[in-house]
Scaffold this active site. Structure first.
Site, PDB file in Angstrom:
ATOM      1  N   CYS A 240      44.343  69.429  68.255  1.00  0.00           N
ATOM      2  CA  CYS A 240      44.900  68.197  67.699  1.00  0.00           C
ATOM      3  C   CYS A 240      45.646  67.341  68.717  1.00  0.00           C
ATOM      4  CB  CYS A 240      45.843  68.546  66.542  1.00  0.00           C
ATOM      5  SG  CYS A 240      45.046  69.435  65.199  1.00  0.00           S
ATOM      6  N   HIS A 319      51.192  72.951  78.672  1.00  0.00           N
ATOM      7  CA  HIS A 319      50.175  73.939  78.282  1.00  0.00           C
ATOM      8  C   HIS A 319      50.791  75.334  78.335  1.00  0.00           C
ATOM      9  CE1 HIS A 319      46.347  75.767  77.626  1.00  0.00           C
ATOM     10  NE2 HIS A 319      45.649  74.678  77.885  1.00  0.00           N
ATOM     11  N   HIS A 403      60.606  54.216  67.835  1.00  0.00           N
ATOM     12  CA  HIS A 403      59.683  54.723  66.828  1.00  0.00           C
ATOM     13  C   HIS A 403      59.129  56.075  67.274  1.00  0.00           C
ATOM     14  CE1 HIS A 403      59.802  50.682  65.122  1.00  0.00           C
ATOM     15  NE2 HIS A 403      59.523  50.214  66.333  1.00  0.00           N
ATOM     16  N   HIS A 407      52.701  64.167  65.248  1.00  0.00           N
ATOM     17  CA  HIS A 407      51.413  64.606  64.708  1.00  0.00           C
ATOM     18  C   HIS A 407      51.569  65.146  63.290  1.00  0.00           C
ATOM     19  CE1 HIS A 407      47.731  66.679  64.001  1.00  0.00           C
ATOM     20  NE2 HIS A 407      48.227  67.881  64.208  1.00  0.00           N
ATOM     21  N   HIS A 436      50.423  62.120  53.778  1.00  0.00           N
ATOM     22  CA  HIS A 436      50.206  61.906  52.346  1.00  0.00           C
ATOM     23  C   HIS A 436      48.913  61.128  52.088  1.00  0.00           C
ATOM     24  CE1 HIS A 436      50.710  59.822  48.445  1.00  0.00           C
ATOM     25  NE2 HIS A 436      51.350  60.919  48.081  1.00  0.00           N
ATOM     26  N   ASN A 440      45.757  65.707  57.465  1.00  0.00           N
ATOM     27  CA  ASN A 440      45.760  66.021  58.898  1.00  0.00           C
ATOM     28  C   ASN A 440      44.415  65.608  59.468  1.00  0.00           C
ATOM     29  OD1 ASN A 440      45.677  67.118  61.456  1.00  0.00           O
ATOM     30  ND2 ASN A 440      46.442  69.132  60.861  1.00  0.00           N
TER      31      ASN A 440
END
Length: 508
Positions: A240, A319, A403, A407, A436, A440
């Protein structure tokens, strides 16, 4: 009983208010002391330089003609030295300008919004899961509970193959899903920016679980008849957070290629990656992942500065794959019956927290005001050298960013970041509402969130945006953008038909 003055116990109420007043004033005072400290440290250099400039100006203004004549004679006798110093200075500035990174601008981006017939409300989702006959009662109840707690609404999308009974997860259906999402986002992007596809010099596509031959990037080249010398790349299996990786890769390529456009396409494919078994840890992705994708147009052209929405400021990648637990916490595998799915470890949140800590430790010095950095390092020094029981100071990232695009991996991820980073509800509103409305959508979720902020009219010139993404491997990646102007939502945005209904109140 409260003392009564004949006005219904008002004295007692007043006493209680007065008792709370000193605490309130103390908190207000501390707030403004910290704010004043922040401004003082952040502008310390200017506060030191300005008096120096004033003193020099006064000295120069008081010099008479004889003093100026003596200065000119001195310069004439040292003409060779002045020329050499000037040449060195000009050479140094030229090298610095040539070696400095070229600015990368985000001209515009577009997010895919599926048709209404692909919507999967929870009741329909559960009914279809039951009719497939692949799940036992325990698994069905588990999925129902996950859906109730997930934070997903009733209008998220699943691919057409999953609407069939029985489902048809063929490679043809997977290609169809990829085409609908990628072409839908790209068509809208090209229409809004009026960019000719043949002007695209760099193409980076990321999709973790679906990597056909020819590749997804080749499908785009074929569809839009992109030029033969395009630098095309396809990133797979990166989870992702791959959207930020793709942006970072495109940024590096834009440093090597002058006056060109780069397109980044971030998506995920669900059709062939739906799990039809009964292992609980592999059922969670079925409940959370939904159809979505985004296309982003980047440029290093100087004349795009005026029309660009954002400028890329920083990309920081972390990572944790060297650690076995981190490596296996999001893992594609077969269950005991040989059915393929993605397993999520119970330690996922702890591993994500460790990756985030490493990432912000690197990002902090790049973005935080010096006042926050001094407070952070002072607590570390006190704890290390004086062995004092001092809680680590959590930097206030609200001073660095206007802002936040966290994720939308799940409700728990957003909750943890809101709590640990001491964010306000408005800072995580875009993430919660994206989860919502769209679920995802993997690597593209951060773009739906940015589109939400734009649709709400909150993006002002100079605002900084922090995109934070987590992914398998395990990775935590950050991208920082700065608004070049007061940004308005682009035409046919993902929130265009529903932004007036948001934010919605979520069930606890």
């Amino acid at each position: 009983m409260e003392p009564d003055d004949g006005r219904g116990g008002a004295v007692g109420v007043q006493i209680k208010q007065n008792r709370r007043l000193p605490d309130f004033l103390q908190s207000v005072n501390l707030k403004y002391v910290k704010l004043g400290y922040h401004y003082l440290i952040s502008n310390l250099l200017a506060l030191c330089i300005i008096p120096l400039i004033i003193v020099i100006s006064i000295e120069v203004s008081q010099m008479n003609m004889d003093d100026l004549r003596q200065l000119w004679i001195h310069l004439q006798f040292n003409l060779v030295s002045i020329i050499i110093c000037s040449a060195i200075l000009v050479f140094g500035l030229t090298v610095y300008i040539m070696k400095s990174p070229r600015p990368v601008y985000l001209v515009d981006f577009s997010c895919y919004r599926g048709p209404d017939d692909l919507k999967a409300p929870s009741e329909k989702f559960m009914k279809h899961s039951q009719l497939t006959g692949d799940f036992d009662e325990s698994s069905l109840e588990f999925q129902r509970k996950i859906l109730e707690r997930s934070g997903l609404g009733e209008e998220t999308y699943v691919p057409e193959a999953m609407h069939n009974i029985p489902p048809k997860p063929t490679i043809g259906a997977a290609r169809q899903e990829a085409e609908q999402v990628m072409y839908g986002a790209l068509d809208n992007l090209f229409n809004n920016t009026h960019v000719n596809p043949k002007d695209i010099g760099i193409l980076v596509v990321n999709c973790s679980l679906f990597n056909p031959t020819p590749s997804l990037s080749a499908m785009i080249v074929n569809k839009y008849r992109l030029r033969g010398n395009i630098k095309s790349f396809n990133l797979g299996g990166m989870g992702c957070s791959a959207g930020v990786i793709a942006v970072d890769f495109a940024k590096d390529l834009l440093q090597l290629n002058r006056n060109t456009y780069a397109v980044v396409v971030s998506t995920e494919n669900i059709t062939q990656n739906w799990y039809f078994g009964n292992k609980k840890s592999m059922l969670i992705p079925n409940c959370l992942f939904r159809v979505g994708g985004a296309a982003v147009l980047l440029s290093n052209k100087a004349n795009d500065r005026k029309r660009a929405k954002y400028k890329l400021v920083h990309v920081v990648r972390t990572h944790k794959g060297a650690d076995d637990k981190a490596f296996r916490c999001v893992y594609q595998e077969q269950d005991d019956q040989g059915k393929i799915g993605v397993s999520l470890s119970k330690e996922l949140m702890a591993i994500a927290g460790g990756a985030l800590k490493t990432n912000i430790t690197t990002l902090g010095p790049l973005v935080l005001p010096i006042s926050e950095q001094l407070l952070f390092f002072s607590t570390l020094l006190i704890k290390k050298f004086f062995k004092a029981d001092v809680k680590p100071y959590i930097p206030d990232f609200k001073l660095a960013f206007d802002h936040f695009c966290i994720h939308a991996g799940g409700r728990a991820v957003i909750d943890e970041l809101e709590k640990n980073m001491q964010l306000l509800p408005v800072h995580v509103e875009a993430s919660r509402m994206t989860l919502h409305r769209f679920g995802n959508t993997s690597s593209s979720s951060i773009w739906y969130e940015l589109a939400y902020i734009e649709a709400k009219g909150r993006m002002r010139k100079g605002n900084r945006v922090w995109q934070i993404a987590f992914g398998s491997g395990f990775k935590c990646n950050s991208a920082v953008w700065q608004a070049m102007r007061n940004v308005k939502p682009s035409r046919n945005g993902p929130w265009e038909d529903c932004i007036h209904m948001y934010p919605v109140k979520l069930i606890s």
